[in-house]
Design an enzyme around this catalytic site. Structure first.
Site, PDB file in Angstrom:
ATOM      1  N   HIS A 228      12.160  -8.944   9.530  1.00  0.00           N
ATOM      2  CA  HIS A 228      11.881  -7.544   9.237  1.00  0.00           C
ATOM      3  C   HIS A 228      10.392  -7.308   8.964  1.00  0.00           C
ATOM      4  O   HIS A 228       9.979  -6.214   8.596  1.00  0.00           O
ATOM      5  CB  HIS A 228      12.717  -7.143   8.010  1.00  0.00           C
ATOM      6  N   LYS A 230       6.321  -6.767   9.394  1.00  0.00           N
ATOM      7  CA  LYS A 230       5.410  -6.036  10.275  1.00  0.00           C
ATOM      8  C   LYS A 230       4.003  -6.475   9.920  1.00  0.00           C
ATOM      9  O   LYS A 230       3.470  -6.083   8.864  1.00  0.00           O
ATOM     10  CB  LYS A 230       5.533  -4.524  10.100  1.00  0.00           C
ATOM     11  N   ASP A 235      -8.867 -10.918  14.500  1.00  0.00           N
ATOM     12  CA  ASP A 235     -10.043 -11.780  14.308  1.00  0.00           C
ATOM     13  C   ASP A 235     -10.031 -12.515  12.976  1.00  0.00           C
ATOM     14  O   ASP A 235     -11.072 -13.012  12.530  1.00  0.00           O
ATOM     15  CB  ASP A 235     -11.338 -10.968  14.437  1.00  0.00           C
ATOM     16  N   HIS A 406      10.465   6.334   4.600  1.00  0.00           N
ATOM     17  CA  HIS A 406      10.762   4.942   4.918  1.00  0.00           C
ATOM     18  C   HIS A 406       9.882   3.985   4.111  1.00  0.00           C
ATOM     19  O   HIS A 406       9.926   2.775   4.282  1.00  0.00           O
ATOM     20  CB  HIS A 406      10.542   4.730   6.425  1.00  0.00           C
ATOM     21  N   LYS A 408       8.273   1.621   1.273  1.00  0.00           N
ATOM     22  CA  LYS A 408       8.852   0.641   0.349  1.00  0.00           C
ATOM     23  C   LYS A 408       7.779   0.312  -0.689  1.00  0.00           C
ATOM     24  O   LYS A 408       7.010  -0.639  -0.550  1.00  0.00           O
ATOM     25  CB  LYS A 408       9.264  -0.637   1.077  1.00  0.00           C
ATOM     26  N   ASP A 413       2.963   1.721 -14.278  1.00  0.00           N
ATOM     27  CA  ASP A 413       1.931   2.090 -15.264  1.00  0.00           C
ATOM     28  C   ASP A 413       0.606   2.475 -14.621  1.00  0.00           C
ATOM     29  O   ASP A 413      -0.464   2.371 -15.260  1.00  0.00           O
ATOM     30  CB  ASP A 413       1.711   0.951 -16.267  1.00  0.00           C
TER      31      ASP A 413
END
Length: 488
Positions: A228, A230, A235, A406, A408, A413
């Site tokens: 899952h 990404k 470089d 979508h 996450k 604080d």
């Protein structure tokens, strides 16, 4: 006679199904040794839908063998073990010179990630926050255009639509210029992608690999364990990590979802070395002929681009510990004032739910933002059930109304934060291969807070009274979904 014969065949068939279910139940309980909630969920599936349940278990239920899943013999050459030993020693002896208060106050969380995940702590990073799909892909395409040495790209979902073709063509152009190009995608997440899609990239000298491909046509016995992550590394200097996949819907072009709100990070600094290491480990697992060996150009001297402290933390079914979930719980347990959470799916296990409940009951301002529409119905109804638990404890819950959220993210604080690919659900914690950046910096944390507050303007608050007045049909859907939540 025919009736008697048919009854006999039916009896044999049912008897066989009963024996098969019993044997499988024994495997689930004793051999797999999974947690009790998941075991009960699978037993319910086997009991209510015997034969189909057996097939579902073969596809989704069996545990993944952890031994030798990821390997990279040259890992020692970048000095990770030595760096980790030095950082642990300094943390133990209180000799670590932190650059800001947020980092110093989080030394126990940093220590845990080093011990638990070998996550190197770096403090020389610059981070750009990307919350819009067009903004993210425009930035990425510019970085690809300027690449000089290599481009490593990894996505769970890669679609062959407009943005997918645009990105592919940019990679072909760079491959023809002599830049080393590698693309890794997950087979299940990218199931709509034609196998010929990257043909021209391969002709231009690029490399393409698939994570956990099917061994048999239409059947993938590892389909429950997906990559899952990404990641993009350019470089060895620029790194991307976050929630955006590759597809037109992430640009807000799918009417079913509308505007797509996500969170991604563009990173410059030594933390990119950790992202690079993760990509190489994943690539070498998927590759059979083009493994990456150590090259110094993959790990160049980055210099100091900023002063943001961070760790790149990964987790997956190959791990003994649930590293990202443990990081979430540790963050939540240290909260004194506020916890802001954005997640498309909210199906916490008992430990995370208890941590949030305790925070609510301790007077911490807990705010959770979820989508207003389901992309997975069972997951959506299970989410509502768990949300109800926290509303009762005093949490504030907001329904994002401007399309689909979508992102996450967790911010505690206004000092520390986590951004990555892991949802707050058992699939992300136990079954998927995930990656998150844990950020120890007030400035980036406050930027995430500002994004949350902006999203509040296009969100509706769900009160406990409104939740209590939900319809019987919704209550029924929640009840069924909550039973299946350990295996969703």
């Amino acid at each position: 006679m025919d009736i008697i014969k048919n009854i006999s065949i039916t009896s044999i068939f049912l008897g066989f199904a009963l024996v098969l279910n019993t044997l499988l139940a024994i495997v689930v309980i004793f051999r797999e040794r999974r947690d009790a909630s998941a075991s009960w969920a699978w037993l319910l599936v086997l009991f209510f839908i015997p034969l189909l349940g057996f097939i579902l278990y073969l596809l989704f239920g069996h545990s993944l063998k952890r031994k030798h899943l990821f390997h990279w013999e040259d890992q020692k050459k970048i000095g990770i073990e030595k760096i980790l030993e030095q950082q642990l020693a300094k943390l133990k002896d209180r000799e670590f010179q932190f650059r800001n208060k947020a980092t110093a106050d989080s030394k126990d969380l940093i220590y845990m990630h080093i011990i638990n995940n070998h996550a190197v702590f770096t403090e020389d990073n610059a981070v750009e926050l990307l919350t819009d799909g067009r903004q993210k892909f425009d930035r990425l395409l510019r970085d690809i255009e300027n690449a000089k040495d290599h481009i490593h790209l990894q996505y769970y979902i890669y679609k062959g639509d407009e943005i997918g073709k645009k990105l592919r063509d940019a990679l072909i152009k760079k491959a023809k210029e002599g830049v080393e190009v590698r693309v890794l995608y997950d087979e299940l997440g990218s199931r709509s992608l034609r196998k010929t899609f990257f043909k021209e990239l391969k002709k231009a000298g690029g490399y393409v690999e698939v994570f956990f491909p099917s061994r048999f046509k239409f059947i993938n016995l590892r389909m429950n364990y997906r990559n899952h992550r990404k990641l993009v590394i350019i470089d060895g200097i620029i790194g991307y990590v976050g929630g955006f996949n590759v597809g037109d819907e992430y640009l807000g072009l799918n009417p079913a979802f509308g505007y797509w709100r996500d969170t991604h990070l563009r990173i410059k600094g030594t933390a990119v070395h950790s992202i690079q290491t993760r990509f190489i480990l994943d690539w070498n697992q998927a590759s059979h002929h083009h493994d990456i060996t150590y090259k110094s150009n993959h790990f160049p001297e980055c210099g100091s681009h900023g002063n943001i402290g961070m760790q790149i933390v990964t987790s997956g079914p190959d791990s003994e510990w649930e590293q990202i979930k443990n990081g979430y719980i540790k963050m939540i347990s240290t909260a004194k004032r506020s916890i802001l959470i954005q997640t498309p799916y909210f199906i916490p296990d008992a430990s995370l739910l208890d941590a949030l409940r305790i925070a609510c009951l301790s007077g911490v301002d807990v705010r959770i933002m979820i989508p207003n529409k389901p992309d997975h119905p069972f997951v959506y109804w299970a989410t509502l059930s768990y949300i109800g638990e926290l509303l009762k404890a005093g949490a504030s819950v907001f329904i994002y109304d401007n399309g689909f959220i979508h992102a996450k993210t967790i911010v505690v604080d206004e000092e520390i934060a986590s951004v990555g690919t892991a949802n707050i659900d058992m699939r992300s914690f136990k079954l998927n291969f995930e990656v998150n950046a844990f950020l120890y910096d007030e400035e980036i944390a406050k930027s995430l807070v500002l994004s949350f507050e902006k999203d509040l303007k296009v969100s509706k608050e769900l009160t406990y009274e409104e939740y209590q007045n939900r319809s019987r049909s919704v209550r029924f859907k929640e009840s069924i979904s909550i039973l299946l939540s350990p295996i969703l």
